[in-house]
Design an enzyme around this catalytic site. Structure first.
Site, PDB file in Angstrom:
ATOM      1  N   VAL A   6       0.869  -1.174   0.000  1.00  0.00           N
ATOM      2  CA  VAL A   6       0.000   0.000   0.000  1.00  0.00           C
ATOM      3  C   VAL A   6       0.908   1.227   0.000  1.00  0.00           C
ATOM      4  CG1 VAL A   6      -1.755   1.301   1.281  1.00  0.00           C
ATOM      5  CG2 VAL A   6      -1.801  -1.218   1.300  1.00  0.00           C
ATOM      6  N   PHE A   7       0.656   2.169  -0.934  1.00  0.00           N
ATOM      7  CA  PHE A   7       1.432   3.403  -0.992  1.00  0.00           C
ATOM      8  C   PHE A   7       0.691   4.497  -0.233  1.00  0.00           C
ATOM      9  CE2 PHE A   7       2.700   7.457  -2.932  1.00  0.00           C
ATOM     10  CZ  PHE A   7       4.056   7.402  -2.685  1.00  0.00           C
ATOM     11  N   GLU A  84     -11.138   5.439   2.447  1.00  0.00           N
ATOM     12  CA  GLU A  84     -10.738   6.318   1.354  1.00  0.00           C
ATOM     13  C   GLU A  84     -11.834   6.582   0.323  1.00  0.00           C
ATOM     14  OE1 GLU A  84      -7.821   7.888   1.465  1.00  0.00           O
ATOM     15  OE2 GLU A  84      -7.312   6.812   3.296  1.00  0.00           O
TER      16      GLU A  84
END
Length: 170
Positions: A6-7, A84
């Site tokens: 995950v960035f 998100e």
């Protein structure tokens, strides 16, 4: 399922909210961190929108990559979608990221949807500071979000003059 990368480029850097096996600085090419999203939930309301970060086209972004164990990948994705994708201003995608130790990985990332009504684009420092200074949402004061982000970006050894100018006006 394989391990998941995950960035993180905003609040996920300092508050990921999921278990991970590894955390490493990483660079994403083709996108930059930008305070370009009107926040109607976490850091503002529809009546008094705040501003939060998005990955916008162009440039590059140094952030944090988290490796999640394969057996926790599905639960992590579900958590991230709930966090998100509240207003669908982000597009979930997988992008090539290079860890600063040189390893290439593919990481889940959330980029801004430029066609979404909450896309603010590039704002002046004064406009951004005004919006951030007056806004509060479910996750707290917008000011706290921006100052925490600036501190974490600084801890990565990076500077962002535009963001520093916004913070100086808060």
């Amino acid at each position: 399922m394989d391990d998941l990368w995950v960035f993180a480029y905003g609040s996920l850097i300092w508050r990921p909210g999921f278990e991970y096996e590894e955390r490493a600085k990483a660079r994403l090419a083709g996108f930059h961190r930008s305070l370009c999203i009107y926040s109607h939930v976490h850091r503002g309301t529809p009546e008094r929108p705040g501003l939060v970060f998005g990955l916008d086209r162009g440039g590059s972004c140094v952030g944090m990559a988290f490796r999640v164990a394969g057996d926790k990948a599905e639960a992590t994705i579900a958590y991230l979608r709930e966090r998100e994708l509240v207003t669908s201003v982000y597009l979930e995608t997988t992008l090539p990221v290079r860890l600063l130790d040189g390893r290439p990985v593919r990481a889940l990332a959330y980029v801004v949807d430029r066609g979404h009504a909450q896309y603010a684009g590039r704002l002046s420092v004064d406009t951004a500071a005004f919006l951030v200074g007056r806004s509060h949402g479910q996750s707290g004061a917008n000011r706290d979000y921006v100052l925490s982000a600036l501190a974490e970006i600084g801890a990565l050894g990076l500077s962002d003059r535009w963001l520093e100018s916004v913070a100086a006006r808060l």
